[in-house]
Design a protein around this motif. Sequence first.
Motif, PDB file in Angstrom:
ATOM      1  N   TYR A  33       0.830  -1.210   0.000  1.00 51.80           N
ATOM      2  CA  TYR A  33       0.000   0.000   0.000  1.00 51.80           C
ATOM      3  C   TYR A  33       0.865   1.261   0.000  1.00 51.80           C
ATOM      4  O   TYR A  33       0.518   2.253  -0.640  1.00 51.80           O
ATOM      5  N   LEU A  34       1.986   1.221   0.708  1.00 54.40           N
ATOM      6  CA  LEU A  34       2.890   2.369   0.703  1.00 54.40           C
ATOM      7  C   LEU A  34       3.516   2.591  -0.671  1.00 54.40           C
ATOM      8  O   LEU A  34       3.841   3.721  -1.035  1.00 54.40           O
ATOM      9  N   ALA A  40       1.372   7.996  -5.800  1.00 54.86           N
ATOM     10  CA  ALA A  40       0.552   9.195  -5.629  1.00 54.86           C
ATOM     11  C   ALA A  40       1.429  10.414  -5.359  1.00 54.86           C
ATOM     12  O   ALA A  40       1.156  11.514  -5.866  1.00 54.86           O
ATOM     13  N   LEU A  41       2.477  10.248  -4.577  1.00 53.94           N
ATOM     14  CA  LEU A  41       3.408  11.341  -4.318  1.00 53.94           C
ATOM     15  C   LEU A  41       4.118  11.763  -5.605  1.00 53.94           C
ATOM     16  O   LEU A  41       4.282  12.960  -5.876  1.00 53.94           O
ATOM     17  N   SER A  73      -4.868   7.058   5.590  1.00 55.58           N
ATOM     18  CA  SER A  73      -4.544   5.627   5.575  1.00 55.58           C
ATOM     19  C   SER A  73      -3.072   5.404   5.245  1.00 55.58           C
ATOM     20  O   SER A  73      -2.459   4.461   5.752  1.00 55.58           O
ATOM     21  N   TRP A  74      -2.478   6.277   4.433  1.00 53.25           N
ATOM     22  CA  TRP A  74      -1.040   6.149   4.152  1.00 53.25           C
ATOM     23  C   TRP A  74      -0.207   6.503   5.376  1.00 53.25           C
ATOM     24  O   TRP A  74       0.826   5.899   5.608  1.00 53.25           O
ATOM     25  N   PHE A  78       2.239   3.896   7.074  1.00 52.72           N
ATOM     26  CA  PHE A  78       3.648   4.238   7.239  1.00 52.72           C
ATOM     27  C   PHE A  78       4.113   3.948   8.661  1.00 52.72           C
ATOM     28  O   PHE A  78       5.151   3.307   8.864  1.00 52.72           O
ATOM     29  N   PHE A  79       3.383   4.431   9.646  1.00 51.05           N
ATOM     30  CA  PHE A  79       3.818   4.230  11.027  1.00 51.05           C
ATOM     31  C   PHE A  79       3.764   2.762  11.424  1.00 51.05           C
ATOM     32  O   PHE A  79       4.613   2.287  12.178  1.00 51.05           O
ATOM     33  N   TYR A  80       2.777   2.026  10.910  1.00 52.33           N
ATOM     34  CA  TYR A  80       2.721   0.599  11.209  1.00 52.33           C
ATOM     35  C   TYR A  80       3.928  -0.125  10.605  1.00 52.33           C
ATOM     36  O   TYR A  80       4.600  -0.915  11.276  1.00 52.33           O
ATOM     37  N   HIS A  81       4.204   0.143   9.341  1.00 51.93           N
ATOM     38  CA  HIS A  81       5.308  -0.524   8.655  1.00 51.93           C
ATOM     39  C   HIS A  81       6.647  -0.139   9.296  1.00 51.93           C
ATOM     40  O   HIS A  81       7.541  -0.984   9.434  1.00 51.93           O
TER      41      HIS A  81
END
Length: 125
Positions: A33-34, A40-41, A73-74, A78-81
């Motif tokens: 997902y990241l 998108a960035l 959600s990103w 991010f913080f989870y990963h």
Amino acid sequence: MNSTQRPLSPHLQVYKPQLTSVLSIFHRAAGVYLTLGIVALALWLISLASPKPCFGLMMAFYASPFGQLLFASWVIAFFYHFANGIRHLVWDAGCGYSLEAVYRSGWAVLIVTAVASAFVLCSLF
């Protein structure tokens, strides 16, 4: 030969989801997902160099409720990963392999994800 219809090996419907397996699956999903977030960035950065209507269209999309939901959600992914990646680095160092330590670090990953995401999202929105 036995004629009963049994699977040759255990399948997913046999197992009960555990914290360790769920966190592993979500770690992989968050990484994928990241990757979409990086695309998108990149599109946003390309729109900076594009004519003004293209940039305005991108900004309107990211300012929409759906765009804000994607951004939130990103941030969470991010913080989870990131937190789970640190957990894996600790494991690579040879620490935290006991069952108690694995579950404690798993819950710590979830707590760090929630706190860091809440802090960033509350400061932005």
